[in-house]
Structure formats: structure tokens, C-alpha cells
Write a protein that holds these residues in place. Sequence first.
Motif, PDB file in Angstrom:
ATOM      1  N   ASP A 393      39.911  51.667  45.781  1.00  0.00           N
ATOM      2  CA  ASP A 393      40.570  50.362  45.728  1.00  0.00           C
ATOM      3  C   ASP A 393      39.692  49.272  46.331  1.00  0.00           C
ATOM      4  O   ASP A 393      39.629  48.151  45.810  1.00  0.00           O
ATOM      5  N   SER A 394      39.025  49.593  47.435  1.00  0.00           N
ATOM      6  CA  SER A 394      38.178  48.600  48.106  1.00  0.00           C
ATOM      7  C   SER A 394      36.991  48.202  47.245  1.00  0.00           C
ATOM      8  O   SER A 394      36.634  47.022  47.148  1.00  0.00           O
ATOM      9  N   GLU A 395      36.378  49.172  46.599  1.00  0.00           N
ATOM     10  CA  GLU A 395      35.188  48.882  45.796  1.00  0.00           C
ATOM     11  C   GLU A 395      35.546  48.078  44.547  1.00  0.00           C
ATOM     12  O   GLU A 395      34.813  47.138  44.181  1.00  0.00           O
ATOM     13  N   ARG A 397      38.157  46.118  44.270  1.00  0.00           N
ATOM     14  CA  ARG A 397      38.558  44.797  44.774  1.00  0.00           C
ATOM     15  C   ARG A 397      37.342  43.954  45.140  1.00  0.00           C
ATOM     16  O   ARG A 397      37.289  42.752  44.883  1.00  0.00           O
ATOM     17  N   TYR A 398      36.339  44.618  45.709  1.00  0.00           N
ATOM     18  CA  TYR A 398      35.099  43.930  46.081  1.00  0.00           C
ATOM     19  C   TYR A 398      34.375  43.403  44.841  1.00  0.00           C
ATOM     20  O   TYR A 398      33.886  42.259  44.817  1.00  0.00           O
ATOM     21  N   VAL A 399      34.309  44.215  43.795  1.00  0.00           N
ATOM     22  CA  VAL A 399      33.651  43.774  42.558  1.00  0.00           C
ATOM     23  C   VAL A 399      34.353  42.539  42.006  1.00  0.00           C
ATOM     24  O   VAL A 399      33.717  41.568  41.586  1.00  0.00           O
ATOM     25  N   ARG A 400      35.678  42.564  42.000  1.00  0.00           N
ATOM     26  CA  ARG A 400      36.434  41.403  41.514  1.00  0.00           C
ATOM     27  C   ARG A 400      36.121  40.161  42.343  1.00  0.00           C
ATOM     28  O   ARG A 400      35.969  39.060  41.806  1.00  0.00           O
ATOM     29  N   LEU A 401      36.068  40.355  43.653  1.00  0.00           N
ATOM     30  CA  LEU A 401      35.781  39.226  44.549  1.00  0.00           C
ATOM     31  C   LEU A 401      34.419  38.620  44.245  1.00  0.00           C
ATOM     32  O   LEU A 401      34.275  37.396  44.117  1.00  0.00           O
ATOM     33  N   VAL A 402      33.418  39.480  44.114  1.00  0.00           N
ATOM     34  CA  VAL A 402      32.062  38.988  43.852  1.00  0.00           C
ATOM     35  C   VAL A 402      31.996  38.306  42.485  1.00  0.00           C
ATOM     36  O   VAL A 402      31.391  37.242  42.332  1.00  0.00           O
ATOM     37  N   MET A 403      32.644  38.883  41.479  1.00  0.00           N
ATOM     38  CA  MET A 403      32.619  38.294  40.138  1.00  0.00           C
ATOM     39  C   MET A 403      33.229  36.903  40.140  1.00  0.00           C
ATOM     40  O   MET A 403      32.730  35.991  39.463  1.00  0.00           O
ATOM     41  N   SER A 404      34.303  36.727  40.903  1.00  0.00           N
ATOM     42  CA  SER A 404      34.935  35.405  40.942  1.00  0.00           C
ATOM     43  C   SER A 404      34.013  34.364  41.546  1.00  0.00           C
ATOM     44  O   SER A 404      34.073  33.185  41.197  1.00  0.00           O
ATOM     45  N   ARG A 405      33.142  34.811  42.459  1.00  0.00           N
ATOM     46  CA  ARG A 405      32.233  33.864  43.118  1.00  0.00           C
ATOM     47  C   ARG A 405      30.971  33.618  42.301  1.00  0.00           C
ATOM     48  O   ARG A 405      30.360  32.550  42.401  1.00  0.00           O
ATOM     49  N   LEU A 406      30.559  34.600  41.506  1.00  0.00           N
ATOM     50  CA  LEU A 406      29.321  34.449  40.748  1.00  0.00           C
ATOM     51  C   LEU A 406      29.437  33.401  39.659  1.00  0.00           C
ATOM     52  O   LEU A 406      28.421  32.829  39.231  1.00  0.00           O
ATOM     53  N   HIS A 407      30.655  33.132  39.177  1.00  0.00           N
ATOM     54  CA  HIS A 407      30.819  32.086  38.154  1.00  0.00           C
ATOM     55  C   HIS A 407      30.346  30.744  38.688  1.00  0.00           C
ATOM     56  O   HIS A 407      29.725  29.953  37.978  1.00  0.00           O
ATOM     57  N   ALA A 408      30.603  30.502  39.962  1.00  0.00           N
ATOM     58  CA  ALA A 408      30.198  29.228  40.563  1.00  0.00           C
ATOM     59  C   ALA A 408      28.787  29.291  41.141  1.00  0.00           C
ATOM     60  O   ALA A 408      28.065  28.294  41.153  1.00  0.00           O
ATOM     61  N   SER A 409      28.379  30.464  41.663  1.00  0.00           N
ATOM     62  CA  SER A 409      27.063  30.593  42.310  1.00  0.00           C
ATOM     63  C   SER A 409      26.388  31.875  41.846  1.00  0.00           C
ATOM     64  O   SER A 409      26.435  32.907  42.544  1.00  0.00           O
ATOM     65  N   LYS A 414      22.264  38.231  44.974  1.00  0.00           N
ATOM     66  CA  LYS A 414      21.256  38.811  45.873  1.00  0.00           C
ATOM     67  C   LYS A 414      21.864  39.259  47.194  1.00  0.00           C
ATOM     68  O   LYS A 414      21.298  40.093  47.901  1.00  0.00           O
ATOM     69  N   GLN A 415      23.011  38.669  47.537  1.00  0.00           N
ATOM     70  CA  GLN A 415      23.654  39.012  48.802  1.00  0.00           C
ATOM     71  C   GLN A 415      24.565  40.224  48.679  1.00  0.00           C
ATOM     72  O   GLN A 415      25.219  40.612  49.648  1.00  0.00           O
ATOM     73  N   HIS A 416      24.603  40.841  47.483  1.00  0.00           N
ATOM     74  CA  HIS A 416      25.517  41.967  47.253  1.00  0.00           C
ATOM     75  C   HIS A 416      24.754  43.130  46.636  1.00  0.00           C
ATOM     76  O   HIS A 416      24.820  43.367  45.420  1.00  0.00           O
ATOM     77  N   PRO A 417      24.039  43.899  47.460  1.00  0.00           N
ATOM     78  CA  PRO A 417      23.162  44.954  46.933  1.00  0.00           C
ATOM     79  C   PRO A 417      23.891  46.019  46.116  1.00  0.00           C
ATOM     80  O   PRO A 417      23.316  46.613  45.210  1.00  0.00           O
ATOM     81  N   LYS A 423      29.940  47.847  39.809  1.00  0.00           N
ATOM     82  CA  LYS A 423      30.461  47.261  38.566  1.00  0.00           C
ATOM     83  C   LYS A 423      30.247  48.219  37.397  1.00  0.00           C
ATOM     84  O   LYS A 423      31.138  48.433  36.561  1.00  0.00           O
ATOM     85  N   SER A 424      29.076  48.838  37.363  1.00  0.00           N
ATOM     86  CA  SER A 424      28.769  49.793  36.304  1.00  0.00           C
ATOM     87  C   SER A 424      29.584  51.074  36.473  1.00  0.00           C
ATOM     88  O   SER A 424      30.108  51.627  35.497  1.00  0.00           O
ATOM     89  N   PHE A 425      29.713  51.533  37.722  1.00  0.00           N
ATOM     90  CA  PHE A 425      30.403  52.791  37.991  1.00  0.00           C
ATOM     91  C   PHE A 425      31.869  52.737  37.544  1.00  0.00           C
ATOM     92  O   PHE A 425      32.395  53.697  36.981  1.00  0.00           O
ATOM     93  N   TYR A 426      32.521  51.608  37.785  1.00  0.00           N
ATOM     94  CA  TYR A 426      33.931  51.486  37.435  1.00  0.00           C
ATOM     95  C   TYR A 426      34.139  50.876  36.042  1.00  0.00           C
ATOM     96  O   TYR A 426      35.288  50.712  35.594  1.00  0.00           O
ATOM     97  N   GLY A 427      33.055  50.554  35.367  1.00  0.00           N
ATOM     98  CA  GLY A 427      33.161  50.033  34.010  1.00  0.00           C
ATOM     99  C   GLY A 427      33.875  48.697  33.926  1.00  0.00           C
ATOM    100  O   GLY A 427      34.600  48.435  32.956  1.00  0.00           O
TER     101      GLY A 427
END
Length: 533
Positions: A393-395, A397-409, A414-417, A423-427
Amino acid sequence: MQDSPKPRQEFRVGQRVHASGDSRRIGTVKYVGPVEGYSDIWVGVEWDNGEGKHDGSINGVRYFHAKSEKSASFVRAQNLNQGISLLEALETRYRSHSTKDEEDEMYVLSTSNKRVSVQFLGQNQIHDKLSRFEELTAISLSFMGISSPGDPCHINTTVPNIKALDLSGNLLSEWKDVGTICEQLPALGTLNLSYNLMTPYKSELPLLKSIRVLVLNNTGVDWEQVELLRQPLMAIEELHIMGNNISRILPMTSSMVQGFDSLRLLNLEDNCIAEWKEIMKLSQLRCLEQLYLNKNCLSSLFYPDNYSLYESEVKCCKPFQNLRCLLLGDNNISDLASVDSLNSFPNLVDIRLSGNPITDSTRGGIPRFVLIARLAKIQILNGSEVTPRERKDSEIRYVRLVMSRLHASPGEIKQHPRFSELKSFYGIEDEKPSSTGATGPQTISSGLLSITLKCVGASMGEKPPLTKKLPATTTVGKLKFLCESFFKLKSMKLKLFLQEEGSPLPLLLDNDMSSLIDLGIGNDSNILVDEES
């Protein structure tokens, strides 16, 4: 016939003493002699607890320098006690009729300074059992005013089977006395000397072959003394040196700490270590599995990309090769790079980061689910198990969080190794076509999330939880407004908390402008609805 007068007690500077009638009020003699304006001889004492009357001077005359303005006193000799022997303390503690308070004192201090009862058998049996010294295997003589071993040859014959001995809070200061006690107790495996102010030893200690756990918390022992203990403590597995103002690790013969071939646990909590390079000097302790660094001054950490420099002196061992538990709570760590570097430790599965700026939500810190997602191998975080369900659930949720921010920046990636890997693992796809295809691609942020809302406010009454499907773009402010309607909470100012699995406390959602997707809130999340106090 008159009683002969008691012999006058003689005190010396540096001697450890306690107040007559109070073995817990311990201090060090700093002066013996006259005090101007007062008759007879006085003893100047600096108290360990800092509760005195002055700083070593009185009426403008200085007799010694105390550590603080109110940590010292002048005391009459008859009001001080020079201590008793270990065997005298043993008789007093275990053969005299003890009070309830004294029975409560029959404990060993654990590695975290918590009391663990020993040989406590109940009110009706305790005196009988404990008075048979030859049967004792663990005893506590803490805060008994012990200043010497007594007759060495009587120690082994009196308590031959002792395996654990708690001597914390006594008047011992000489390592030769510790060596004498250990020599007479060949089965002794655990020794606690906490709160004895130990003086640096000048002569070699005997080999303490059986000591496996040594507790030296608040003893004034620095790392140079630890290095000198390496040879005598051949079999040491746990070493606790909390609260000793240690700021540097000073190896004796090289740039790396060597030896201590059996050491599995090293406790350096509550010291003053500020630089991670000092901790790297411990990286070649090959058996080290647990390293406790809570309550230091560390602001960052790293795992060396090129550790050949660290292998030059001790070959074929990666830094911290067998370290499984690293406690870093209550330091000053504030950067994500330090968090991410924990993935490089070969076998690290248990980490504590609570109490650092990086985990403090009031200072822009990151929540538990982000830590879990960034730390790929961690199984225990801040003392709480990370279950497979919580990790998944955490991973996500984290992917969703990062995706929402990447649209703007977009550069933020680079800050999310671990982002691309997860993203690939969960498709998880960036976009998916809408059901009609008429309105173009639909981003993940426009999906619906299943959220369970629970009222917990004292004046809200008993209301059943509600599960609602809400747009991921719903803001905290909007959700508060909806909760007023859902639960009929008119004229009530609300606050919302996210209840996360594995977190000891719910997370306050304090920014009304943040959306659910911005906060990384995913499906099947629980949100608590409370009222402003």
C-alpha cells in the motif's frame, strides 16, 4: 565504662561518597580542609545530580571549581558515608529483613535503563531463597554505597554461581576493584556498572574471559577507555556506553576500530557524536548486528560508494557487513539522501528515524508511507513491523504521490530513486483512456478513491463509519465541508487525521489546500474526523 569514640573519618580529594542516610545522593570529594569563618574541617563535595548550594566558593573565597553554580556543598564529615564492601552490601540487601521498597529494588537495569526484576519469588519465599547465596545466579546491589570488593577470597566462596551482577549507582571508581570482583566470579557474564564514575585505569586489567554484556552508561568512560578494554574483554558481545559525552571514536592503532571480534551490539545512545565519519570508524566490526545511536547530534549519514578506502586496512569486509539494526532516533537528520543511503547497507532491516526533522510533519518531514517506499529492505520502522500489505500500500501510494508532482515539476524525478522501479513493478500507467474516448486521456489524479470516514470527536455522538468514493483531487478543506454534510456536523470546526497502518499516531492533515493525491492517500484509507479543541 565509657564507649570508645568512633574513629574519625578521613576523606581524600577524588573520593566517591554519598550522603549519610541517602545512598542515592552521590558525589565526589573536591576539597578537604578549613572554611574561612567556620570551625573545624569541612568536606567540599560536588553532587552528581547537580543539587548543591554553590560552585565551590563561599563568601568570596574559592576552594574548588564545580561544574555548575549550584552543584557543590560543604559538608561535615559525619554527614558523609565512604561506603561499604560488596559482601557487606550483599548481607544488607539479601539477608536483612527488607522493606517493600527494598524488595522493589531487586532488579537489574536493562540496556535501555529499564528495571528488570531478578530472583523475585514472592513475599513468603523471598528471604529464604535469597539468603542462600550459593543458589543465586543474578543479584542487584544498585545504589548500596559499595566502594570496594571487600576480602576477595570470600567473594567466590559466598556467591560462586553469579552470572549477572548489577552494581549500578555505587561508589566504585577504580578498575582494579572491578577486575578483582570479576576474577572471583568466573561464571559472571553480565556486569552493570552504570552511574559509577570510573577513573581512567593505568594498569592492565585481568582477562575478563566470561564477560559478554558490559553496561557502562553514565560512567564518564570515553572511547580511549573502550579501546583499552578490548584486550581484557575477549568475549564481549554487548557493550553499552550511553550518556558519556562521547563525541569522537578514537581507534588506538589505525583509522578503523579493530578487534571486538564477538561484539554484536554497541549502544552509543545519548552521546555527542555529530559527524557520521566518526561512525564509519566502526564499519569493520564484522560481527556487529545492532548499533544504537539515538539522541546524538548526527545531521546526515552515508554509505560509501567506493569502500575500497575502508578495506585498505581490514580486507574483504564491506562496511557494516552484518549490521541489521540501526537506531538513529532523536538526531538532526533532515535530508532525503541520508534516508536513501540506508538502502546500501547490505543487511539492514530495522531502522529508527523518529524524532528527526526528516520525519517531523510540522517541519516539512515525510510520513511513514514515504519512508517505507524509499527503504526497500526495511522490515521494522520506528519499532513497528512493516507488513507485506503495508509495504504494498505504501509503495503504490508513494508512486501516486510522485506522479501527481511530476506533472508540475518533471525534474523532481531525480529525487525519487525508486520511483521508476516501483511504477514498473506495480504496472501503474501515467494515463488511461476514458470509457467513452470522447474527452481524451484521463490522468490517474482524476480517479475515485474509496475512503472510510470515522467520527472520533467527543461531542459528535456515536456515528457509524461511512465509506465514500471521492475524487483524488478532493482537497482537505473540501473534505471537511463534505464531512459536515455527511455526519450533520453544522457549526463545528473540524480537523482530519489519516490513520496509517503501523503508525503509532494518526497524521494530522493540516493543509486545507492539499489534495488527497498530493498527500499520497490511496484506496481503502481511513480518515478520522475530530473537532477543534
